[in-house]
Design a protein around this motif. Structure first.
Motif, PDB file in Angstrom:
ATOM      1  N   ASN A   1     -25.003  80.417-119.307  1.00 49.38           N
ATOM      2  CA  ASN A   1     -25.644  81.406-120.164  1.00 49.38           C
ATOM      3  C   ASN A   1     -26.957  80.863-120.730  1.00 49.38           C
ATOM      4  OD1 ASN A   1     -24.643  79.520-121.948  1.00 49.38           O
ATOM      5  ND2 ASN A   1     -23.669  80.999-123.320  1.00 49.38           N
ATOM      6  N   PHE A   2     -27.612  79.983-119.957  1.00 49.79           N
ATOM      7  CA  PHE A   2     -28.875  79.374-120.377  1.00 49.79           C
ATOM      8  C   PHE A   2     -29.665  78.990-119.131  1.00 49.79           C
ATOM      9  CE2 PHE A   2     -25.778  76.105-119.798  1.00 49.79           C
ATOM     10  CZ  PHE A   2     -26.450  74.998-119.318  1.00 49.79           C
ATOM     11  N   ASP A   3     -30.866  78.524-119.316  1.00 51.56           N
ATOM     12  CA  ASP A   3     -31.736  78.104-118.214  1.00 51.56           C
ATOM     13  C   ASP A   3     -31.183  76.811-117.618  1.00 51.56           C
ATOM     14  OD1 ASP A   3     -33.737  77.364-116.477  1.00 51.56           O
ATOM     15  OD2 ASP A   3     -35.311  77.219-118.011  1.00 51.56           O
ATOM     16  N   LEU A   4     -30.637  76.884-116.417  1.00 53.10           N
ATOM     17  CA  LEU A   4     -29.982  75.734-115.793  1.00 53.10           C
ATOM     18  C   LEU A   4     -30.955  74.597-115.483  1.00 53.10           C
ATOM     19  CD1 LEU A   4     -27.487  77.554-113.394  1.00 53.10           C
ATOM     20  CD2 LEU A   4     -27.026  76.545-115.640  1.00 53.10           C
ATOM     21  N   SER A   5     -32.243  74.891-115.422  1.00 52.70           N
ATOM     22  CA  SER A   5     -33.215  73.828-115.135  1.00 52.70           C
ATOM     23  C   SER A   5     -33.328  72.841-116.299  1.00 52.70           C
ATOM     24  CB  SER A   5     -34.583  74.419-114.780  1.00 52.70           C
ATOM     25  OG  SER A   5     -35.117  75.122-115.881  1.00 52.70           O
ATOM     26  N   THR A   6     -32.751  73.172-117.444  1.00 51.44           N
ATOM     27  CA  THR A   6     -32.764  72.253-118.582  1.00 51.44           C
ATOM     28  C   THR A   6     -31.591  71.275-118.547  1.00 51.44           C
ATOM     29  OG1 THR A   6     -31.502  73.771-119.984  1.00 51.44           O
ATOM     30  CG2 THR A   6     -33.918  73.971-120.035  1.00 51.44           C
ATOM     31  N   LEU A   7     -30.702  71.432-117.555  1.00 55.41           N
ATOM     32  CA  LEU A   7     -29.543  70.538-117.428  1.00 55.41           C
ATOM     33  C   LEU A   7     -29.994  69.135-117.041  1.00 55.41           C
ATOM     34  CD1 LEU A   7     -26.833  72.552-115.478  1.00 55.41           C
ATOM     35  CD2 LEU A   7     -26.582  71.501-117.714  1.00 55.41           C
ATOM     36  N   GLY A   8     -29.296  68.160-117.526  1.00 58.17           N
ATOM     37  CA  GLY A   8     -29.562  66.790-117.117  1.00 58.17           C
ATOM     38  C   GLY A   8     -28.936  66.494-115.763  1.00 58.17           C
ATOM     39  N   SER A   9     -29.355  65.396-115.155  1.00 59.37           N
ATOM     40  CA  SER A   9     -28.880  65.036-113.817  1.00 59.37           C
ATOM     41  C   SER A   9     -27.383  64.751-113.781  1.00 59.37           C
ATOM     42  CB  SER A   9     -29.663  63.836-113.291  1.00 59.37           C
ATOM     43  OG  SER A   9     -29.455  62.715-114.139  1.00 59.37           O
ATOM     44  N   ALA A  10     -26.769  64.448-114.914  1.00 57.09           N
ATOM     45  CA  ALA A  10     -25.333  64.189-114.942  1.00 57.09           C
ATOM     46  C   ALA A  10     -24.536  65.411-114.483  1.00 57.09           C
ATOM     47  CB  ALA A  10     -24.894  63.783-116.351  1.00 57.09           C
ATOM     48  N   PHE A  11     -25.081  66.604-114.662  1.00 56.15           N
ATOM     49  CA  PHE A  11     -24.401  67.835-114.247  1.00 56.15           C
ATOM     50  C   PHE A  11     -24.855  68.344-112.885  1.00 56.15           C
ATOM     51  CE2 PHE A  11     -23.975  68.041-118.893  1.00 56.15           C
ATOM     52  CZ  PHE A  11     -22.623  68.289-119.004  1.00 56.15           C
ATOM     53  N   THR A  12     -25.985  67.820-112.377  1.00 55.65           N
ATOM     54  CA  THR A  12     -26.565  68.414-111.166  1.00 55.65           C
ATOM     55  C   THR A  12     -26.636  67.483-109.957  1.00 55.65           C
ATOM     56  OG1 THR A  12     -28.795  67.811-111.890  1.00 55.65           O
ATOM     57  CG2 THR A  12     -27.997  70.013-112.496  1.00 55.65           C
ATOM     58  N   ASP A  13     -26.791  66.185-110.171  1.00 50.11           N
ATOM     59  CA  ASP A  13     -27.005  65.265-109.052  1.00 50.11           C
ATOM     60  C   ASP A  13     -25.706  64.584-108.632  1.00 50.11           C
ATOM     61  OD1 ASP A  13     -29.621  65.961-109.415  1.00 50.11           O
ATOM     62  OD2 ASP A  13     -30.293  63.994-110.112  1.00 50.11           O
ATOM     63  N   ASP A  14     -25.575  64.409-107.316  1.00 53.36           N
ATOM     64  CA  ASP A  14     -24.441  63.669-106.734  1.00 53.36           C
ATOM     65  C   ASP A  14     -23.091  64.170-107.245  1.00 53.36           C
ATOM     66  OD1 ASP A  14     -26.112  61.991-105.208  1.00 53.36           O
ATOM     67  OD2 ASP A  14     -26.462  60.711-106.964  1.00 53.36           O
ATOM     68  N   GLN A  15     -22.890  65.473-107.192  1.00 45.07           N
ATOM     69  CA  GLN A  15     -21.616  66.069-107.597  1.00 45.07           C
ATOM     70  C   GLN A  15     -20.689  66.085-106.385  1.00 45.07           C
ATOM     71  OE1 GLN A  15     -20.985  66.957-110.924  1.00 45.07           O
ATOM     72  NE2 GLN A  15     -22.925  65.833-111.068  1.00 45.07           N
ATOM     73  N   THR A  16     -19.507  65.471-106.527  1.00 43.23           N
ATOM     74  CA  THR A  16     -18.561  65.345-105.414  1.00 43.23           C
ATOM     75  C   THR A  16     -17.441  66.368-105.574  1.00 43.23           C
ATOM     76  OG1 THR A  16     -19.076  63.002-105.174  1.00 43.23           O
ATOM     77  CG2 THR A  16     -17.001  63.758-104.211  1.00 43.23           C
ATOM     78  N   PHE A  17     -17.148  67.038-104.475  1.00 42.16           N
ATOM     79  CA  PHE A  17     -16.112  68.077-104.442  1.00 42.16           C
ATOM     80  C   PHE A  17     -15.145  67.785-103.307  1.00 42.16           C
ATOM     81  CE2 PHE A  17     -19.878  69.974-106.257  1.00 42.16           C
ATOM     82  CZ  PHE A  17     -19.398  70.698-107.331  1.00 42.16           C
ATOM     83  N   ARG A  18     -13.903  68.134-103.515  1.00 46.64           N
ATOM     84  CA  ARG A  18     -12.912  68.161-102.427  1.00 46.64           C
ATOM     85  C   ARG A  18     -12.561  69.618-102.199  1.00 46.64           C
ATOM     86  NH1 ARG A  18      -8.938  63.033-103.317  1.00 46.64           N
ATOM     87  NH2 ARG A  18     -10.445  61.476-102.609  1.00 46.64           N
ATOM     88  N   ILE A  19     -12.657  69.998-100.937  1.00 46.47           N
ATOM     89  CA  ILE A  19     -12.384  71.378-100.539  1.00 46.47           C
ATOM     90  C   ILE A  19     -11.111  71.367 -99.704  1.00 46.47           C
ATOM     91  CG2 ILE A  19     -13.268  73.372 -99.274  1.00 46.47           C
ATOM     92  CD1 ILE A  19     -16.121  72.225 -99.908  1.00 46.47           C
ATOM     93  N   ALA A  20     -10.115  72.112-100.150  1.00 49.71           N
ATOM     94  CA  ALA A  20      -8.824  72.169 -99.478  1.00 49.71           C
ATOM     95  C   ALA A  20      -8.636  73.548 -98.861  1.00 49.71           C
ATOM     96  CB  ALA A  20      -7.702  71.884-100.466  1.00 49.71           C
ATOM     97  N   VAL A  21      -8.239  73.563 -97.598  1.00 52.38           N
ATOM     98  CA  VAL A  21      -7.905  74.805 -96.894  1.00 52.38           C
ATOM     99  C   VAL A  21      -6.401  74.756 -96.648  1.00 52.38           C
ATOM    100  CG1 VAL A  21      -8.298  76.203 -94.844  1.00 52.38           C
ATOM    101  CG2 VAL A  21     -10.171  74.828 -95.799  1.00 52.38           C
ATOM    102  N   VAL A  22      -5.677  75.676 -97.283  1.00 53.03           N
ATOM    103  CA  VAL A  22      -4.221  75.662 -97.220  1.00 53.03           C
ATOM    104  C   VAL A  22      -3.698  77.073 -96.948  1.00 53.03           C
ATOM    105  CG1 VAL A  22      -3.979  73.650 -98.744  1.00 53.03           C
ATOM    106  CG2 VAL A  22      -4.061  75.921 -99.730  1.00 53.03           C
ATOM    107  N   PRO A  23      -2.457  77.184 -96.472  1.00 51.67           N
ATOM    108  CA  PRO A  23      -1.873  78.518 -96.279  1.00 51.67           C
ATOM    109  C   PRO A  23      -1.891  79.309 -97.581  1.00 51.67           C
ATOM    110  CG  PRO A  23      -0.519  76.853 -95.233  1.00 51.67           C
ATOM    111  CD  PRO A  23      -1.548  76.119 -96.051  1.00 51.67           C
ATOM    112  N   SER A  24      -1.921  80.613 -97.469  1.00 49.73           N
ATOM    113  CA  SER A  24      -2.103  81.492 -98.624  1.00 49.73           C
ATOM    114  C   SER A  24      -1.024  81.356 -99.685  1.00 49.73           C
ATOM    115  CB  SER A  24      -2.206  82.945 -98.168  1.00 49.73           C
ATOM    116  OG  SER A  24      -1.021  83.318 -97.494  1.00 49.73           O
ATOM    117  N   GLU A  25       0.134  80.802 -99.345  1.00 46.13           N
ATOM    118  CA  GLU A  25       1.189  80.647-100.354  1.00 46.13           C
ATOM    119  C   GLU A  25       0.761  79.718-101.489  1.00 46.13           C
ATOM    120  OE1 GLU A  25       3.975  77.437 -98.063  1.00 46.13           O
ATOM    121  OE2 GLU A  25       3.533  79.362 -97.161  1.00 46.13           O
ATOM    122  N   PHE A  26      -0.322  78.933-101.286  1.00 45.55           N
ATOM    123  CA  PHE A  26      -0.834  78.056-102.332  1.00 45.55           C
ATOM    124  C   PHE A  26      -1.962  78.716-103.127  1.00 45.55           C
ATOM    125  CE2 PHE A  26       0.857  75.217 -99.089  1.00 45.55           C
ATOM    126  CZ  PHE A  26       1.718  74.444 -99.844  1.00 45.55           C
ATOM    127  N   ALA A  27      -2.301  79.958-102.817  1.00 44.15           N
ATOM    128  CA  ALA A  27      -3.461  80.616-103.431  1.00 44.15           C
ATOM    129  C   ALA A  27      -3.361  80.671-104.945  1.00 44.15           C
ATOM    130  CB  ALA A  27      -3.637  82.019-102.863  1.00 44.15           C
TER     131      ALA A  27
END
Length: 171
Positions: A120-146
């Motif tokens: 709800n604000f100008d994201l360009s004011t965010l520091g690099s701690a929130f924007t740089d080198d963000q690591t995600f794990r993406i899991a693809v699982v059967p729909s019963e885990f949705a």
């Protein structure tokens, strides 16, 4: 006597048919992991990419329209007995930055996942701690885990996957 003959034929047929054994057939196709797959990606969110990154599923990950896609953010790394411990949070994940609200979120198709920041604000004011080198794990699982609210550790246990099996992809 006829009754005894019928009983004898039935008994003999049963023994002959149940003891038949033939050559073993050809081996089947190698099995696939129907329980799910997890891969990891590190991205930067910038004004140039609209604070959004599209991550294509790796070629060895088959995604069906009925599959659930779960995304986790590496939020912290803490010391533990015998090494560091990763702290994963399932998306969407909300952070309060001063008086503002920042949300890490995602959407997906069966071809890719779009990771993005919203606030709800100008994201360009965010520091690099929130924007740089963000690591995600993406899991693809059967729909019963949705609707499952599983931690990363619970998910890996459920789909019988070791951390060393997680593929890291570039973006």
């Amino acid at each position: 006597m006829m009754k005894n003959l019928l009983l004898f034929l039935a008994f003999t047929s049963m023994i002959i048919l149940t003891s038949c054994e033939g050559d073993q057939g050809p081996p089947g196709e190698p099995g696939i992991n129907i329980l799910g797959q997890v891969f990891e990606v590190t991205v930067d969110f910038t004004p140039g990419n609209g604070f959004s990154q599209v991550v294509d599923f790796p070629n060895n990950v088959e995604v069906f329209e009925s599959d659930a896609v779960l995304v986790y953010l590496l939020e912290d790394v803490i010391p533990g007995n015998g090494g560091n411990i990763d702290v994963w949070s399932q998306l969407p994940q909300t952070f309060f930055v001063g008086d503002n609200t920042l949300v890490y979120s995602f959407d997906h198709t069966f071809l890719d996942v779009r990771l993005f920041l919203d606030g709800n604000f100008d994201l360009s004011t965010l520091g690099s701690a929130f924007t740089d080198d963000q690591t995600f794990r993406i899991a693809v699982v059967p729909s019963e885990f949705a609707n499952a609210d599983l931690s990363m550790e619970q998910l890996l246990q459920t789909i019988n996957l070791e951390v060393t099996d997680i593929q890291s992809i570039g973006n």
